[in-house]
Design a protein around this motif. Sequence first.
Motif, PDB file in Angstrom:
ATOM      1  N   ILE A  21      19.095 -28.940  31.785  1.00 60.71           N
ATOM      2  CA  ILE A  21      19.189 -28.661  30.342  1.00 60.71           C
ATOM      3  C   ILE A  21      19.136 -29.961  29.538  1.00 60.71           C
ATOM      4  O   ILE A  21      19.553 -30.002  28.375  1.00 60.71           O
ATOM      5  N   THR A  94      18.875 -21.823  32.992  1.00 60.14           N
ATOM      6  CA  THR A  94      18.713 -20.662  33.866  1.00 60.14           C
ATOM      7  C   THR A  94      17.797 -19.631  33.205  1.00 60.14           C
ATOM      8  O   THR A  94      18.093 -19.173  32.102  1.00 60.14           O
ATOM      9  N   ILE A  97      18.643 -16.204  30.770  1.00 55.74           N
ATOM     10  CA  ILE A  97      19.832 -16.365  29.930  1.00 55.74           C
ATOM     11  C   ILE A  97      19.360 -16.843  28.552  1.00 55.74           C
ATOM     12  O   ILE A  97      19.033 -18.023  28.377  1.00 55.74           O
ATOM     13  N   SER A  98      19.266 -15.881  27.605  1.00 58.38           N
ATOM     14  CA  SER A  98      18.627 -16.133  26.303  1.00 58.38           C
ATOM     15  C   SER A  98      17.225 -16.709  26.500  1.00 58.38           C
ATOM     16  O   SER A  98      16.770 -17.549  25.710  1.00 58.38           O
ATOM     17  N   ASP A  99      16.567 -16.301  27.524  1.00 59.40           N
ATOM     18  CA  ASP A  99      15.219 -16.757  27.869  1.00 59.40           C
ATOM     19  C   ASP A  99      14.445 -15.594  28.478  1.00 59.40           C
ATOM     20  O   ASP A  99      15.061 -14.621  28.934  1.00 59.40           O
ATOM     21  N   ALA A 123      23.558 -23.871  29.977  1.00 57.97           N
ATOM     22  CA  ALA A 123      24.304 -24.503  28.881  1.00 57.97           C
ATOM     23  C   ALA A 123      25.627 -23.779  28.616  1.00 57.97           C
ATOM     24  O   ALA A 123      26.643 -24.419  28.338  1.00 57.97           O
ATOM     25  N   TYR A 168      24.991 -19.330  21.674  1.00 56.98           N
ATOM     26  CA  TYR A 168      24.020 -20.406  21.529  1.00 56.98           C
ATOM     27  C   TYR A 168      23.765 -20.578  20.033  1.00 56.98           C
ATOM     28  O   TYR A 168      23.767 -19.610  19.273  1.00 56.98           O
ATOM     29  N   GLU A 169      23.572 -21.835  19.614  1.00 58.43           N
ATOM     30  CA  GLU A 169      23.458 -22.106  18.188  1.00 58.43           C
ATOM     31  C   GLU A 169      22.430 -23.209  17.947  1.00 58.43           C
ATOM     32  O   GLU A 169      22.071 -23.932  18.876  1.00 58.43           O
ATOM     33  N   LEU A 196      24.505 -31.365  25.584  1.00 60.28           N
ATOM     34  CA  LEU A 196      25.114 -31.422  26.919  1.00 60.28           C
ATOM     35  C   LEU A 196      24.204 -32.119  27.924  1.00 60.28           C
ATOM     36  O   LEU A 196      22.986 -31.891  27.907  1.00 60.28           O
ATOM     37  N   GLU A 223      20.860 -29.725  20.525  1.00 60.05           N
ATOM     38  CA  GLU A 223      21.163 -28.357  20.973  1.00 60.05           C
ATOM     39  C   GLU A 223      22.669 -28.132  21.018  1.00 60.05           C
ATOM     40  O   GLU A 223      23.437 -29.044  21.337  1.00 60.05           O
ATOM     41  N   ILE A 224      23.068 -26.885  20.716  1.00 57.14           N
ATOM     42  CA  ILE A 224      24.491 -26.622  20.486  1.00 57.14           C
ATOM     43  C   ILE A 224      24.948 -25.335  21.154  1.00 57.14           C
ATOM     44  O   ILE A 224      24.263 -24.319  21.115  1.00 57.14           O
TER      45      ILE A 224
END
Length: 282
Positions: A21, A94, A97-99, A123, A168-169, A196, A223-224
């Motif tokens: 990441i 991964t 995961i939001s992907d 993340a 995720y933000e 991160l 990225e947050i």
Amino acid sequence: MSIEPPPEALSPGLYIVATPIGNLGDVTLRAVDSFTRCDVVACEDTRVTGKLLKHLGIHKPLHRYNDHSDEAARLRLVQMMQDNAVVLVSDAGTPLISDPGHRLVRDARAAGVAITSLPGACAAITALTLSGLPNDRFLFAGFLPVKEKARKAALEDAGAANATLIFYETGPRLVKSLDAMAELLPDRAISVARELTKLFEECRTGSAAVLAGHYRDNPPKGEIVLMVGPPAKAAFSQQDADALLRAALDIDKPSQAASKVAKAIGGDRKMLYARAMQLRAR
Ligand code: SAM
């Protein structure tokens, strides 16, 4: 001079592979091995994955697969898995995961394809471990909706869970989300994990109002992951605990009664056991 034999090809199927990441040092040995031995790599963006493979010195055919891929493209990829080892990656972290990837895995499973998942960076989990927030129960809720009304509704919905929340933000939306949290979840501990595994990694914890002020003055880059601690447990008085223990002792032994009440009110099981023994002796 000895010549290395070519690495043995992977057997046909789908290999879901996590990638770093941010810090390329986080690529796993198994990820490298799967890239080396697969037939094709399915990826969100061929430029992003091309860079990773170039860094690893690996050349493989790249096949674009993302949220815009239609059903025909997905089924062609599933068909390909019958005779080829297909590695699925996302741009980072991964897959799924939001992907993209959920429908691909669903259809591959339905088609009887052999599937395995190679774990690695994510993340959400990296942020949770860094935050210091309770991690025994957590709810990963992806990205909050962009529109204000929907964002608040999603926050209220997730906020009702007795768990740490993970979102995720993005930098431009962080302050708006923190403002909504300050309004709807003012007493909760909030943690912002940014960049991160990268050079400017940071993790700040505080109230939503304080963090909103900080990031208003210092617009965040990169990225947050935004996290919200669980709601505080309701305070139970000794009388409340005694009443629950007495009711439990009508049917249970002291140890079971203490465990049940500890679970219900979040109290200390040993102290409740000692109290249950006292109550039973009276
Ligand atoms: N599948 C990825 C995973 O396993 O973490 C997440 C993909 S999602 C499209 C991208 C979001 O993940 C970013 O907007 C950010 O919220 C979070 N993210 C990814 N890398 C990050 C990093 N290095 N630091 C903080 N958040 C990160």
